[in-house]
Design a protein around this motif. Structure first.
Motif, PDB file in Angstrom:
ATOM      1  N   GLN A  33       0.971  -1.241   0.164  1.00 30.83           N
ATOM      2  CA  GLN A  33      -0.005   0.043  -0.160  1.00 30.83           C
ATOM      3  C   GLN A  33       0.903   1.242   0.303  1.00 30.83           C
ATOM      4  OE1 GLN A  33      -2.675   0.166   3.268  1.00 30.83           O
ATOM      5  NE2 GLN A  33      -3.405   2.143   2.744  1.00 30.83           N
ATOM      6  N   VAL A  34       0.624   2.286  -1.088  1.00 35.69           N
ATOM      7  CA  VAL A  34       1.425   3.493  -1.179  1.00 35.69           C
ATOM      8  C   VAL A  34       0.965   4.356  -0.278  1.00 35.69           C
ATOM      9  CG1 VAL A  34       1.968   5.448  -2.535  1.00 35.69           C
ATOM     10  CG2 VAL A  34       1.834   3.118  -3.502  1.00 35.69           C
ATOM     11  N   GLN A  35       1.867   4.925   0.679  1.00 39.98           N
ATOM     12  CA  GLN A  35       1.576   5.863   1.685  1.00 39.98           C
ATOM     13  C   GLN A  35       2.696   7.085   1.233  1.00 39.98           C
ATOM     14  OE1 GLN A  35       0.967   3.730   5.420  1.00 39.98           O
ATOM     15  NE2 GLN A  35      -0.991   4.780   5.679  1.00 39.98           N
ATOM     16  N   LEU A  36       2.158   8.122   1.776  1.00 39.12           N
ATOM     17  CA  LEU A  36       3.126   9.444   1.893  1.00 39.12           C
ATOM     18  C   LEU A  36       2.480  10.037   3.209  1.00 39.12           C
ATOM     19  CD1 LEU A  36       3.581  10.822  -1.650  1.00 39.12           C
ATOM     20  CD2 LEU A  36       5.311   9.706  -0.415  1.00 39.12           C
ATOM     21  N   VAL A  37       3.085  10.133   4.118  1.00 36.63           N
ATOM     22  CA  VAL A  37       2.764  10.663   5.483  1.00 36.63           C
ATOM     23  C   VAL A  37       3.643  11.892   5.807  1.00 36.63           C
ATOM     24  CG1 VAL A  37       2.264  10.493   7.777  1.00 36.63           C
ATOM     25  CG2 VAL A  37       1.878   8.445   6.107  1.00 36.63           C
ATOM     26  N   GLU A  38       2.917  12.888   5.895  1.00 37.80           N
ATOM     27  CA  GLU A  38       3.537  14.342   6.130  1.00 37.80           C
ATOM     28  C   GLU A  38       3.439  14.565   7.627  1.00 37.80           C
ATOM     29  OE1 GLU A  38       1.753  15.521   2.135  1.00 37.80           O
ATOM     30  OE2 GLU A  38       0.998  14.436   3.896  1.00 37.80           O
ATOM     31  N   SER A  39       4.333  15.184   8.066  1.00 38.31           N
ATOM     32  CA  SER A  39       4.513  15.488   9.773  1.00 38.31           C
ATOM     33  C   SER A  39       5.416  16.913   9.905  1.00 38.31           C
ATOM     34  CB  SER A  39       5.086  14.438  10.454  1.00 38.31           C
ATOM     35  OG  SER A  39       6.311  13.957  10.045  1.00 38.31           O
ATOM     36  N   GLY A  40       5.238  17.512  10.983  1.00 41.24           N
ATOM     37  CA  GLY A  40       5.964  18.663  11.286  1.00 41.24           C
ATOM     38  C   GLY A  40       5.464  19.877  11.227  1.00 41.24           C
ATOM     39  N   GLY A  41       4.110  19.912  10.777  1.00 43.82           N
ATOM     40  CA  GLY A  41       3.107  21.125  10.623  1.00 43.82           C
ATOM     41  C   GLY A  41       2.986  21.496  12.011  1.00 43.82           C
ATOM     42  N   GLY A  42       2.446  22.785  11.877  1.00 44.34           N
ATOM     43  CA  GLY A  42       1.912  23.360  13.309  1.00 44.34           C
ATOM     44  C   GLY A  42       1.678  24.984  13.283  1.00 44.34           C
ATOM     45  N   LEU A  43       1.621  25.664  14.240  1.00 45.22           N
ATOM     46  CA  LEU A  43       1.621  26.957  14.586  1.00 45.22           C
ATOM     47  C   LEU A  43       2.895  27.589  14.815  1.00 45.22           C
ATOM     48  CD1 LEU A  43      -0.055  29.669  14.928  1.00 45.22           C
ATOM     49  CD2 LEU A  43      -0.720  28.993  17.271  1.00 45.22           C
ATOM     50  N   VAL A  44       3.215  28.563  14.198  1.00 45.08           N
ATOM     51  CA  VAL A  44       4.733  29.019  14.436  1.00 45.08           C
ATOM     52  C   VAL A  44       4.591  30.880  14.432  1.00 45.08           C
ATOM     53  CG1 VAL A  44       5.367  28.827  12.229  1.00 45.08           C
ATOM     54  CG2 VAL A  44       7.154  28.987  14.211  1.00 45.08           C
ATOM     55  N   SER A  50       8.246  16.780   7.428  1.00 41.05           N
ATOM     56  CA  SER A  50       8.967  15.341   6.883  1.00 41.05           C
ATOM     57  C   SER A  50       7.831  14.923   6.096  1.00 41.05           C
ATOM     58  CB  SER A  50       9.215  14.722   8.009  1.00 41.05           C
ATOM     59  OG  SER A  50      10.343  15.228   8.668  1.00 41.05           O
ATOM     60  N   CYS A  51       8.212  14.146   4.933  1.00 39.53           N
ATOM     61  CA  CYS A  51       7.244  13.249   4.413  1.00 39.53           C
ATOM     62  C   CYS A  51       7.879  11.859   4.262  1.00 39.53           C
ATOM     63  CB  CYS A  51       7.087  13.739   3.124  1.00 39.53           C
ATOM     64  SG  CYS A  51       5.943  12.759   1.744  1.00 39.53           S
ATOM     65  N   ALA A  52       7.207  10.892   4.822  1.00 45.41           N
ATOM     66  CA  ALA A  52       7.827   9.739   4.796  1.00 45.41           C
ATOM     67  C   ALA A  52       7.093   8.706   3.924  1.00 45.41           C
ATOM     68  CB  ALA A  52       7.757   8.942   6.236  1.00 45.41           C
ATOM     69  N   ALA A  53       7.660   8.043   3.117  1.00 50.20           N
ATOM     70  CA  ALA A  53       6.991   7.356   2.041  1.00 50.20           C
ATOM     71  C   ALA A  53       7.242   5.845   2.228  1.00 50.20           C
ATOM     72  CB  ALA A  53       7.814   7.564   0.543  1.00 50.20           C
ATOM     73  N   SER A  54       6.263   5.073   1.745  1.00 48.82           N
ATOM     74  CA  SER A  54       6.116   3.598   2.048  1.00 48.82           C
ATOM     75  C   SER A  54       5.585   3.083   0.792  1.00 48.82           C
ATOM     76  CB  SER A  54       5.884   3.124   3.122  1.00 48.82           C
ATOM     77  OG  SER A  54       4.442   3.497   3.479  1.00 48.82           O
ATOM     78  N   GLY A  55       5.796   1.818   0.321  1.00 48.64           N
ATOM     79  CA  GLY A  55       4.828   1.043  -0.629  1.00 48.64           C
ATOM     80  C   GLY A  55       5.327   1.232  -2.200  1.00 48.64           C
ATOM     81  N   PHE A  56       6.452   1.985  -2.509  1.00 42.59           N
ATOM     82  CA  PHE A  56       6.820   2.202  -3.495  1.00 42.59           C
ATOM     83  C   PHE A  56       8.361   2.449  -3.520  1.00 42.59           C
ATOM     84  CE2 PHE A  56       7.303   6.840  -3.825  1.00 42.59           C
ATOM     85  CZ  PHE A  56       6.409   7.209  -2.696  1.00 42.59           C
ATOM     86  N   TYR A 111       2.142  10.078  -6.521  1.00 42.23           N
ATOM     87  CA  TYR A 111       1.197   9.849  -5.475  1.00 42.23           C
ATOM     88  C   TYR A 111       1.313  11.185  -4.556  1.00 42.23           C
ATOM     89  CZ  TYR A 111       2.523   5.149  -6.552  1.00 42.23           C
ATOM     90  OH  TYR A 111       2.715   3.787  -7.439  1.00 42.23           O
ATOM     91  N   TRP A 112       0.349  11.434  -3.753  1.00 47.38           N
ATOM     92  CA  TRP A 112       0.293  12.609  -2.852  1.00 47.38           C
ATOM     93  C   TRP A 112      -0.141  12.042  -1.617  1.00 47.38           C
ATOM     94  CZ3 TRP A 112       0.409  17.343  -4.541  1.00 47.38           C
ATOM     95  CH2 TRP A 112       0.508  17.559  -6.084  1.00 47.38           C
ATOM     96  N   GLY A 113       0.566  13.069  -0.612  1.00 51.62           N
ATOM     97  CA  GLY A 113       0.257  12.821   0.590  1.00 51.62           C
ATOM     98  C   GLY A 113      -1.145  13.420   1.077  1.00 51.62           C
ATOM     99  N   GLN A 114      -1.514  13.330   2.512  1.00 52.59           N
ATOM    100  CA  GLN A 114      -2.685  14.062   2.802  1.00 52.59           C
ATOM    101  C   GLN A 114      -2.766  15.477   3.226  1.00 52.59           C
ATOM    102  OE1 GLN A 114      -0.551  12.465   4.849  1.00 52.59           O
ATOM    103  NE2 GLN A 114      -0.565  13.590   6.684  1.00 52.59           N
ATOM    104  N   GLY A 115      -1.544  15.905   3.576  1.00 50.02           N
ATOM    105  CA  GLY A 115      -1.251  17.415   4.036  1.00 50.02           C
ATOM    106  C   GLY A 115      -0.822  17.468   5.306  1.00 50.02           C
ATOM    107  N   ALA A 116      -0.249  18.764   5.467  1.00 46.50           N
ATOM    108  CA  ALA A 116       0.283  19.016   6.794  1.00 46.50           C
ATOM    109  C   ALA A 116       0.035  20.475   6.850  1.00 46.50           C
ATOM    110  CB  ALA A 116       1.733  18.788   7.121  1.00 46.50           C
ATOM    111  N   GLN A 117      -0.890  20.911   7.653  1.00 45.16           N
ATOM    112  CA  GLN A 117      -1.198  22.494   8.182  1.00 45.16           C
ATOM    113  C   GLN A 117      -0.127  23.160   8.695  1.00 45.16           C
ATOM    114  OE1 GLN A 117      -4.215  24.283   7.350  1.00 45.16           O
ATOM    115  NE2 GLN A 117      -2.677  26.151   7.900  1.00 45.16           N
ATOM    116  N   VAL A 118       0.496  24.255   8.110  1.00 45.66           N
ATOM    117  CA  VAL A 118       1.398  25.316   8.662  1.00 45.66           C
ATOM    118  C   VAL A 118       0.623  26.582   8.704  1.00 45.66           C
ATOM    119  CG1 VAL A 118       3.586  26.559   7.964  1.00 45.66           C
ATOM    120  CG2 VAL A 118       3.359  23.992   7.608  1.00 45.66           C
ATOM    121  N   THR A 119       0.625  26.861  10.027  1.00 48.78           N
ATOM    122  CA  THR A 119       0.129  28.094  10.402  1.00 48.78           C
ATOM    123  C   THR A 119       1.028  29.360  10.824  1.00 48.78           C
ATOM    124  OG1 THR A 119      -2.057  27.381  10.747  1.00 48.78           O
ATOM    125  CG2 THR A 119      -1.854  29.405  11.561  1.00 48.78           C
ATOM    126  N   VAL A 120       1.224  30.366  10.116  1.00 50.86           N
ATOM    127  CA  VAL A 120       2.104  31.335  10.807  1.00 50.86           C
ATOM    128  C   VAL A 120       1.402  32.687  11.283  1.00 50.86           C
ATOM    129  CG1 VAL A 120       4.280  32.541  10.327  1.00 50.86           C
ATOM    130  CG2 VAL A 120       3.999  30.581   8.883  1.00 50.86           C
TER     131      VAL A 120
END
Length: 117
Positions: free
Chosen positions: A1-12, A21-27, A106-115
């Motif tokens: 199963q292909v996955q792209l998982v973004e992390s590290g977003g947030g409020l700054v 970061s975007c961690a990939a698997s399945g390809f 392939y696309w990840g699900q997205g990570a929100q970044v708010t400044v």
């Protein structure tokens, strides 16, 4: 199963930094160019930064040149986006994309970044 998982977003706060970061698997990650896109509310999705499959070449949107750095670790199947000197105009959902020479992507699900202060 292909996955792209973004992390590290947030409020700054303006002037701050985040590392996505975007961690990939399945390809076969090392066969794909990787790109970070972002989409702000009411705006079209735009390319932020891209890196070739082996990491030898990068490109950036003019709006982020000198502030953002894209990198990848093919041993860890991960692509990164270091974002410095953030400003409110950088607020968006950030997506990672993997694309191969034959058009498969392939696309990840997205990570929100708010400044914001």
């Amino acid at each position: 199963q292909v996955q792209l998982v973004e992390s590290g977003g947030g409020l700054v706060q303006p002037g701050g930094w985040l590392r996505l970061s975007c961690a990939a698997s399945g390809f076969t990650f090392s066969s794909y160019a990787m790109t970070w896109y972002r989409q702000a509310p009411g705006k079209e999705r735009e390319l932020v930064a891209a890196i070739t499959s082996a990491g030898g070449s990068t490109k950036y949107a003019d709006s982020v040149k000198g502030r953002f750095t894209i990198s990848r670790d093919n041993a860890k199947n991960t692509v990164y986006l270091q974002m410095n000197s953030l400003n409110p105009e950088d607020t968006a959902v950030y997506y990672c994309n993997a694309a191969r020479w034959d058009g498969r992507d392939y696309w990840g699900q997205g990570a929100q970044v708010t400044v914001s202060s």
